[in-house]
Motif scaffolding. Structure first.
Motif, short mmCIF file in Angstrom:
data_model
loop_
_atom_site.label_atom_id
_atom_site.label_comp_id
_atom_site.label_asym_id
_atom_site.label_seq_id
_atom_site.Cartn_x
_atom_site.Cartn_y
_atom_site.Cartn_z
N ARG A 31 0.82 -1.22 0.00
CA ARG A 31 0.00 0.00 0.00
C ARG A 31 0.85 1.26 0.00
N ASP A 32 1.98 1.24 0.76
CA ASP A 32 2.76 2.46 0.88
C ASP A 32 4.27 2.22 0.96
N GLY A 33 4.72 0.98 0.86
CA GLY A 33 6.15 0.69 0.91
C GLY A 33 6.74 0.65 2.31
N SER A 34 5.93 0.74 3.32
CA SER A 34 6.44 0.72 4.69
C SER A 34 6.99 -0.66 5.05
N HIS A 35 7.85 -0.71 6.05
CA HIS A 35 8.53 -1.94 6.45
C HIS A 35 7.58 -2.93 7.11
N LEU A 36 7.66 -4.20 6.69
CA LEU A 36 6.88 -5.26 7.32
C LEU A 36 7.78 -6.29 8.01
N ASN A 37 8.89 -6.65 7.38
CA ASN A 37 9.79 -7.63 7.97
C ASN A 37 11.07 -7.69 7.15
N ARG A 38 12.09 -8.32 7.72
CA ARG A 38 13.35 -8.53 7.01
C ARG A 38 13.85 -9.92 7.40
N LEU A 39 14.15 -10.74 6.39
CA LEU A 39 14.54 -12.12 6.62
C LEU A 39 16.01 -12.33 6.24
N ASN A 40 16.66 -13.26 6.93
CA ASN A 40 18.06 -13.57 6.66
C ASN A 40 18.19 -14.89 5.92
N THR A 41 19.20 -14.96 5.05
CA THR A 41 19.55 -16.23 4.41
C THR A 41 21.00 -16.55 4.75
N ASP A 42 21.78 -17.04 3.78
CA ASP A 42 23.13 -17.47 4.09
C ASP A 42 24.21 -16.43 3.82
N GLY A 43 23.80 -15.22 3.40
CA GLY A 43 24.77 -14.15 3.21
C GLY A 43 25.51 -14.16 1.90
N THR A 44 25.21 -15.13 1.01
CA THR A 44 25.91 -15.20 -0.28
C THR A 44 25.25 -14.35 -1.35
N GLY A 45 24.12 -13.75 -1.03
CA GLY A 45 23.38 -12.96 -2.01
C GLY A 45 22.26 -13.76 -2.63
N VAL A 46 21.12 -13.11 -2.83
CA VAL A 46 19.98 -13.80 -3.44
C VAL A 46 20.16 -13.80 -4.95
N ALA A 47 20.03 -14.98 -5.55
CA ALA A 47 20.43 -15.17 -6.94
C ALA A 47 19.33 -14.84 -7.94
N VAL A 48 18.08 -15.12 -7.60
CA VAL A 48 16.98 -14.93 -8.53
C VAL A 48 15.83 -14.27 -7.80
N ALA A 49 14.90 -13.74 -8.56
CA ALA A 49 13.73 -13.11 -7.94
C ALA A 49 12.97 -14.14 -7.11
N PRO A 50 12.58 -13.81 -5.88
CA PRO A 50 11.78 -14.74 -5.06
C PRO A 50 10.49 -15.12 -5.77
N VAL A 51 9.99 -16.32 -5.45
CA VAL A 51 8.73 -16.80 -6.03
C VAL A 51 7.87 -17.34 -4.90
N VAL A 52 6.59 -17.59 -5.21
CA VAL A 52 5.68 -18.16 -4.23
C VAL A 52 4.99 -19.38 -4.84
N ALA A 53 4.90 -20.45 -4.05
CA ALA A 53 4.18 -21.66 -4.42
C ALA A 53 3.69 -22.31 -3.14
N ALA A 54 2.47 -22.85 -3.16
CA ALA A 54 1.88 -23.52 -2.01
C ALA A 54 1.94 -22.63 -0.76
N ASP A 55 1.62 -21.34 -0.95
CA ASP A 55 1.63 -20.37 0.16
C ASP A 55 2.98 -20.28 0.83
N THR A 56 4.05 -20.56 0.09
CA THR A 56 5.40 -20.53 0.63
C THR A 56 6.26 -19.60 -0.21
N LEU A 57 6.98 -18.70 0.45
CA LEU A 57 7.93 -17.82 -0.20
C LEU A 57 9.24 -18.59 -0.38
#
Length: 375
Positions: free
Chosen positions: A334-360
């Protein structure tokens, strides 16, 4: 221009374009994002791993509840996003240039040797040598495999036996981007991004049905004139929205083949949309939202400046993007405000995230595959 020269030109554009958005060693540091205030609780549901996906032009393909992925070494895997379990895993046996496209059973990739390889539930079904490199994931649809190559040719193959059905070549600017383009279905129309235009083709023979411009070549040299469309594009009803590299974002009415609107935008990765907004991440790290009906700017946020962001994803009330440090950012659509921030392994995200079966689903350059769900 020969196919070889086209590929060399593509590599050159990647290097030059990289200077524009990666920055030099003296580039400004990203802003401190501060503490993560959780306004949308999300938990890690599962994690798997692949060999490295760094420095290869891959994407995550969603097919129902499954996500099909590929790694640089030729590994291709289908994962049930609901439980994080593998459906199958195959090995092409050669390093990959791009992938993966799939339907419910077949998966297609292209090797660095310009070989199109099709797998059936992980087992090699057939392969064909292409006339040029391909940087866009093949499209598997309607019993056919469609490939967009760097010489701006579109070729259709029979999905079962690899027979070449037709090829259509489009002359255009001499340089092409070494990254995902636009190749997608719309009803009985094949949609292809060619030199700043979204082109509707007859999938049976490749004949052009309509062309809708999103950007026009400008400038005094080949690099400045480059306006290829970059993926992912998005579809909401009959509205197909896409980005022209470092030029514009716009939407096309796929029923009429007419451009609905186009707005100047300086970005290098694809976009996402819902029934109200089109979302994009600009090369300087600004996240932008436009009205899908007319292209009017709705909001923008600049707290991610100087971070290399992936293309966005619309997920419920959130817009999701990730960055080269491995952080996944959830913003309010709605306005770009912050909702959350998630961590992975620190190597950088390689591709655009996707959603399947209600899972990011998030894939890192190190080969980490993360499944996140709302708490």
């Amino acid at each position: 221009m020969t196919a070889q020269r086209t590929v060399l030109a593509a590599a050159l554009v990647t290097a030059l374009g990289g200077c524009a958005w990666f920055g030099s060693s003296k580039a400004p540091k990203p802003l401190d994002l501060g503490a993560n205030v959780v306004n949308l609780p999300v938990r890690q549901a599962w994690k798997l791993s692949l060999p490295s996906v760094k420095d290869v032009n891959l994407r995550a393909h969603v097919q129902g509840d499954d996500v099909i992925l590929a790694a640089a070494d030729g590994t291709v895997v289908s994962i049930n996003a609901a439980n994080g379990r593998e459906n199958w895993r195959g090995q092409v046996g050669k390093k990959l240039q791009t992938g993966v496209g799939a339907d419910g059973r077949l998966a297609a990739v292209v090797t660095i040797g310009n070989e199109l390889v099709v797998l059936d539930a992980g087992s090699k079904l057939w392969s064909q040598t292409l006339g040029a490199s391909s940087f866009t994931a093949p499209l598997v649809a309607g019993g056919r495999v469609f490939v967009l190559t760097a010489d701006r040719s579109v070729t259709a193959f029979d999905a079962q036996n690899g027979a070449r059905l037709w090829t259509q070549r489009r002359d255009g600017e001499p340089l092409v981007l070494r990254q995902q383009g636009v190749l997608m279905p719309y009803g009985n129309t094949l949609l292809v991004g060619l030199s700043g235009r979204l082109v509707g083709m007859n999938p049976d023979n490749g004949n052009v049905q309509w062309e809708a411009p999103l950007a026009s070549p400008r400038g005094t040299n080949d690099v400045e004139r480059l306006v290829d469309l970059v993926g992912p594009a998005s579809r909401v009803g009959n509205a197909i929205c896409a980005r022209a590299f470092q030029a514009s974002v716009g939407c096309v009415d796929a029923n009429s083949g007419r451009t609905a609107w186009a707005q100047t935008a300086k970005g290098a990765v694809g976009i996402a949309s819902d029934a109200e907004y089109v979302f994009g991440t600009e090369s300087n790290g600004i996240v932008q939202a436009w009205n899908i009906a007319d292209g009017e700017k709705r909001w923008s946020v600049d707290r991610f400046q100087h971070r290399k962001l992936t293309a966005p994803l619309v997920l419920g009330r959130a817009v999701v993007t990730a960055d080269e440090s491995g952080l996944v950012h959830l913003l309010s659509k709605r306005d770009g405000s912050h909702l959350n921030r998630l961590n992975t392994d620190g190597t950088g995200v390689a591709v655009a995230p996707v959603v399947a079966a209600d899972t990011l689903v998030v894939v890192t350059q190190g080969g980490g595959i993360y499944g996140f769900r709302p708490d």
